[in-house]
Design an enzyme around this catalytic site. Structure first.
Site, PDB file in Angstrom:
ATOM      1  N   HIS A   1       5.874 -28.173  19.382  1.00 61.64           N
ATOM      2  CA  HIS A   1       7.014 -29.091  19.321  1.00 61.64           C
ATOM      3  C   HIS A   1       8.303 -28.396  18.894  1.00 61.64           C
ATOM      4  O   HIS A   1       9.396 -28.839  19.238  1.00 61.64           O
ATOM      5  CB  HIS A   1       6.710 -30.247  18.365  1.00 61.64           C
ATOM      6  CG  HIS A   1       5.606 -31.128  18.856  1.00 61.64           C
ATOM      7  ND1 HIS A   1       5.740 -31.930  19.964  1.00 61.64           N
ATOM      8  CD2 HIS A   1       4.353 -31.305  18.407  1.00 61.64           C
ATOM      9  CE1 HIS A   1       4.606 -32.577  20.158  1.00 61.64           C
ATOM     10  NE2 HIS A   1       3.759 -32.216  19.237  1.00 61.64           N
TER      11      HIS A   1
ATOM     12  N   HIS B   1       0.238 -23.597  22.661  1.00 60.29           N
ATOM     13  CA  HIS B   1      -0.282 -23.843  24.006  1.00 60.29           C
ATOM     14  C   HIS B   1       0.677 -23.202  25.000  1.00 60.29           C
ATOM     15  O   HIS B   1       1.832 -23.636  25.122  1.00 60.29           O
ATOM     16  CB  HIS B   1      -0.381 -25.361  24.239  1.00 60.29           C
ATOM     17  CG  HIS B   1      -0.962 -25.743  25.555  1.00 60.29           C
ATOM     18  ND1 HIS B   1      -1.157 -27.060  25.933  1.00 60.29           N
ATOM     19  CD2 HIS B   1      -1.395 -25.000  26.605  1.00 60.29           C
ATOM     20  CE1 HIS B   1      -1.686 -27.110  27.134  1.00 60.29           C
ATOM     21  NE2 HIS B   1      -1.823 -25.881  27.584  1.00 60.29           N
TER      22      HIS B   1
ATOM     23  N   ARG C   1       1.627 -23.268  28.302  1.00 60.79           N
ATOM     24  CA  ARG C   1       1.395 -24.098  29.494  1.00 60.79           C
ATOM     25  C   ARG C   1       1.762 -23.331  30.753  1.00 60.79           C
ATOM     26  O   ARG C   1       2.586 -22.411  30.727  1.00 60.79           O
ATOM     27  CB  ARG C   1       2.213 -25.395  29.410  1.00 60.79           C
ATOM     28  CG  ARG C   1       1.735 -26.341  28.312  1.00 60.79           C
ATOM     29  CD  ARG C   1       2.448 -27.672  28.408  1.00 60.79           C
ATOM     30  NE  ARG C   1       1.954 -28.465  29.510  1.00 60.79           N
ATOM     31  CZ  ARG C   1       1.085 -29.465  29.390  1.00 60.79           C
ATOM     32  NH1 ARG C   1       0.621 -29.805  28.211  1.00 60.79           N
ATOM     33  NH2 ARG C   1       0.683 -30.135  30.445  1.00 60.79           N
TER      34      ARG C   1
ATOM     35  N   GLU D   1     -13.674 -28.202  20.268  1.00 57.38           N
ATOM     36  CA  GLU D   1     -12.679 -29.021  19.564  1.00 57.38           C
ATOM     37  C   GLU D   1     -12.780 -30.426  20.139  1.00 57.38           C
ATOM     38  O   GLU D   1     -12.506 -30.644  21.329  1.00 57.38           O
ATOM     39  CB  GLU D   1     -11.267 -28.451  19.764  1.00 57.38           C
ATOM     40  CG  GLU D   1     -10.209 -29.310  19.068  1.00 57.38           C
ATOM     41  CD  GLU D   1      -8.819 -28.680  19.044  1.00 57.38           C
ATOM     42  OE1 GLU D   1      -8.710 -27.443  19.158  1.00 57.38           O
ATOM     43  OE2 GLU D   1      -7.842 -29.445  18.919  1.00 57.38           O
TER      44      GLU D   1
HETATM   45  N1  PXP Z   1      -5.526 -29.646  19.841  1.00 57.70           N
HETATM   46  C1  PXP Z   1      -5.312 -29.518  21.168  1.00 57.70           C
HETATM   47  C2  PXP Z   1      -6.340 -28.825  21.973  1.00 57.70           C
HETATM   48  C3  PXP Z   1      -4.139 -30.008  21.768  1.00 57.70           C
HETATM   49  O1  PXP Z   1      -3.951 -29.860  23.096  1.00 57.70           O
HETATM   50  C4  PXP Z   1      -3.170 -30.635  20.955  1.00 57.70           C
HETATM   51  C5  PXP Z   1      -1.920 -31.179  21.570  1.00 57.70           C
HETATM   52  O2  PXP Z   1      -1.143 -30.185  22.076  1.00 57.70           O
HETATM   53  C6  PXP Z   1      -3.416 -30.709  19.581  1.00 57.70           C
HETATM   54  C7  PXP Z   1      -4.609 -30.237  19.050  1.00 57.70           C
HETATM   55  C8  PXP Z   1      -2.420 -31.310  18.630  1.00 57.70           C
HETATM   56  O3  PXP Z   1      -2.224 -32.643  18.932  1.00 57.70           O
HETATM   57  P1  PXP Z   1      -1.107 -33.461  18.144  1.00 57.70           P
HETATM   58  O4  PXP Z   1       0.212 -32.858  18.489  1.00 57.70           O
HETATM   59  O5  PXP Z   1      -1.278 -34.846  18.638  1.00 57.70           O
HETATM   60  O6  PXP Z   1      -1.400 -33.295  16.668  1.00 57.70           O
END
Ligand code: PXP
Length: 236
Positions: free
Chosen positions: A10, A43, A45, A150
């Site tokens: 984020h 991540h 992407r 996970e």
């Molecule tokens: N784990 C994985 C594999 C994810 O893809 C994400 C979202 O990017 C998260 C954890 C974290 O999710 P959140 O931002 O809803 O806490």
């Protein structure tokens, strides 16, 4: 003690809003570590909409705790994992138009993931799979040779009323099955300061990955403090 992986995608999303150089996810990782993060999760992407190749390379050099790279099976993304060798890789499904990862990866279509998994395992990378809390997926993860799963906690996080307990029971059953198959147990998606308790209390829970809630809280209290508060909930 449950490990906390802080997802800093984020922060990169905010940077990309202006296509500039701030806020820098590399700085965010330092703040998260100072707040007690056990891992930094990013991540990469396929469309590089937030985290980019430069971030992965710099974070690989700067992160002192565990670097967990979430990735799809796209060849150029797997190439980055091979180049940077994260401490942990987590295979996730990816759809271009989704706002965030919407569901777990389907491991029953094994031929897709087997080769990328093998590439990473050859480099001794610890590899996890982001899966829905379904028996078929856990069994497939074990068969394919993943080290961890996970569990996608999105349905639990979105549940209201009696559904909360139903989704929690589903997660618990999946967690037990993972343990029976010697898979390390992780959880993530939609977890926040209010709903983390029962997930943290699950038998065998080893790691949670949390992004949105911690980064949102950091707007008001700073990232270091936001991480510290989540760590406190995990230790309680
Ligand atoms: N784990 C994985 C594999 C994810 O893809 C994400 C979202 O990017 C998260 C954890 C974290 O999710 P959140 O931002 O809803 O806490």
């Amino acid at each position: 003690m449950i490990e906390l992986g802080v997802n800093i995608d984020h922060v990169a999303t905010l940077r990309q809003a202006r296509h500039g150089d701030e806020p820098d996810p590399v700085w965010a990782a330092v703040e998260a570590e100072l707040g007690g993060a056990d891992g930094i999760t990013i991540h990469l992407r396929e469309d590089r909409r937030h985290i980019n190749d430069r971030d992965v390379r710099l974070l690989r050099q700067s992160v002192q705790c565990k670097l967990n790279l979430e990735l799809s099976i796209a060849a150029d993304v797997v190439d980055m994992a091979v180049e940077c060798i994260p401490d942990q890789a987590t295979f996730v499904p990816e759809r271009r138009l989704e706002i965030t990862t919407e569901g777990g990866i389907d491991l029953t279509v094994a031929s897709n993931v087997a080769k990328p998994l093998e590439r990473l395992k050859r480099l001794n990378i610890f590899v996890s799979a982001f899966v829905d809390p379904d028996e078929k997926q856990i069994v497939a993860a074990a068969k394919l040779g993943f080290d961890a799963v996970e569990l996608h906690t999105g349905d639990y996080a979105n549940a209201k009323g009696v559904r909360v307990q139903i989704e929690l029971d589903r997660l618990r059953r999946a967690g037990e099955l993972a343990a029976n198959h010697s898979l390390r147990l992780h959880a993530g998606h939609g977890l926040n300061y209010r709903n983390i308790g029962p997930v943290a209390a699950m038998i065998g829970m080893a790691e949670v990955n949390i992004g949105h809630a911690i980064i949102s809280r950091s707007v008001f209290v700073g990232l270091r403090e936001a991480v510290r508060e989540m760590k406190q909930l995990l230790s309680g």
